[in-house]
Design a protein around this motif. Structure first.
Motif, PDB file in Angstrom:
ATOM      1  N   LEU A  87       0.853  -1.189   0.000  1.00 30.35           N
ATOM      2  CA  LEU A  87       0.000   0.000   0.000  1.00 30.35           C
ATOM      3  C   LEU A  87       0.889   1.240   0.000  1.00 30.35           C
ATOM      4  N   GLN A 120      -0.985  -0.810  -4.499  1.00 29.69           N
ATOM      5  CA  GLN A 120      -2.280  -0.136  -4.451  1.00 29.69           C
ATOM      6  C   GLN A 120      -2.125   1.201  -3.743  1.00 29.69           C
ATOM      7  N   VAL A 122      -3.424   4.105  -1.547  1.00 28.07           N
ATOM      8  CA  VAL A 122      -4.425   4.340  -0.505  1.00 28.07           C
ATOM      9  C   VAL A 122      -3.932   5.492   0.369  1.00 28.07           C
ATOM     10  N   ARG A 126      -6.014   6.572   6.054  1.00 28.04           N
ATOM     11  CA  ARG A 126      -6.958   5.459   5.985  1.00 28.04           C
ATOM     12  C   ARG A 126      -6.258   4.153   6.345  1.00 28.04           C
ATOM     13  N   VAL A 127      -5.046   3.944   5.836  1.00 26.39           N
ATOM     14  CA  VAL A 127      -4.305   2.725   6.157  1.00 26.39           C
ATOM     15  C   VAL A 127      -3.991   2.686   7.648  1.00 26.39           C
ATOM     16  N   TYR A 139      -8.676  -2.320   2.948  1.00 21.00           N
ATOM     17  CA  TYR A 139      -7.485  -2.459   2.109  1.00 21.00           C
ATOM     18  C   TYR A 139      -6.437  -3.374   2.734  1.00 21.00           C
TER      19      TYR A 139
END
Length: 226
Positions: A87, A120, A122, A126-127, A139
């Motif tokens: 990520l 990906q 992100v 959020r992660v 995710y």
């Protein structure tokens, strides 16, 4: 007296010496050996056979090379295929994805597994929320083995609150006016030893000189070129 007819004697011409050199009908010179022509089709057949034999050997040689290469790759990936997800903050996704494509095309092997890297983009907040358990996981799953947030501060929050999720010490991969981008190898959440090792190997891959051009083109400075 009876009537008599007189036959005039006709004088025969002397034979031409050139007539003795030729035979009637064929006009072939006497005393000269006839030129013997060689048919072209036997030569053409020999050439064709030679080409077919050469093609057969060439085909078998190429087929053997491909078979040996396939067998070597199969032997290297004796433990099968696996994949990990990385990520990234959206701003650094492009150079990381470029490196991942090269990694995947080379079918990089880690502990007997051919490892595929899936990148990906992100948002970092959020992660972090998902890793801290503040939100439902969307995710982050058991293939998420690495994370590149856009701030060392964000990585530090994870290290202080969930240290068991840090697989190795975060290391800066790139810098830009928008922030510093540490590479965080993750643990837990189903990330086994092969995936952890693959994540660490991919970090080293990102730091290799061959990958730095993609970061430079995207406007990042790197530890190797500060």
């Amino acid at each position: 007296m009876g009537r008599h007819s007189r036959v005039d004697e006709v004088e025969e011409p002397e034979p031409d010496p050139r007539d003795a050199l030729t035979s009637t009908g064929s006009h072939r010179a006497v005393g000269k050996a006839a030129r013997r022509k060689v048919a072209a089709w036997p030569i053409a057949c020999l050439v064709l056979v030679g080409l077919l034999v050469a093609g057969w050997f060439g085909w078998n040689w190429a087929d053997g090379i491909l078979s040996n290469r396939a067998e070597a790759q199969a032997a290297e990936c004796g433990e099968g295929d696996t994949s990990i997800r990385v990520l990234t903050a959206p701003s650094v996704t492009k150079p990381v994805s470029s490196a991942a494509r090269q990694w995947n095309e080379a079918r990089t092997v880690v502990h007997g597994h051919c490892v595929r890297i899936d990148v990906q983009a992100v948002r970092s907040d959020r992660v972090l929320d998902e890793l801290l358990g503040d939100t439902d996981q969307t995710y982050v799953d058991d293939t998420t083995a690495a994370w590149l947030p856009e701030s060392l501060t964000v990585a530090g929050q994870l290290a202080s609150q969930r240290p068991e999720l840090i697989g190795s010490q975060p290391e800066s991969i790139a810098e830009a006016p928008s922030g510093d981008y540490p590479y965080v190898a993750l643990a837990g959440n189903g990330v086994d030893s092969v995936k952890q090792r693959a994540a660490q190997s991919f970090r080293a891959f990102l730091l290799a000189p061959a990958q730095r051009d993609a970061f430079d083109d995207a406007g990042f400075s790197t530890p190797a070129r500060r």
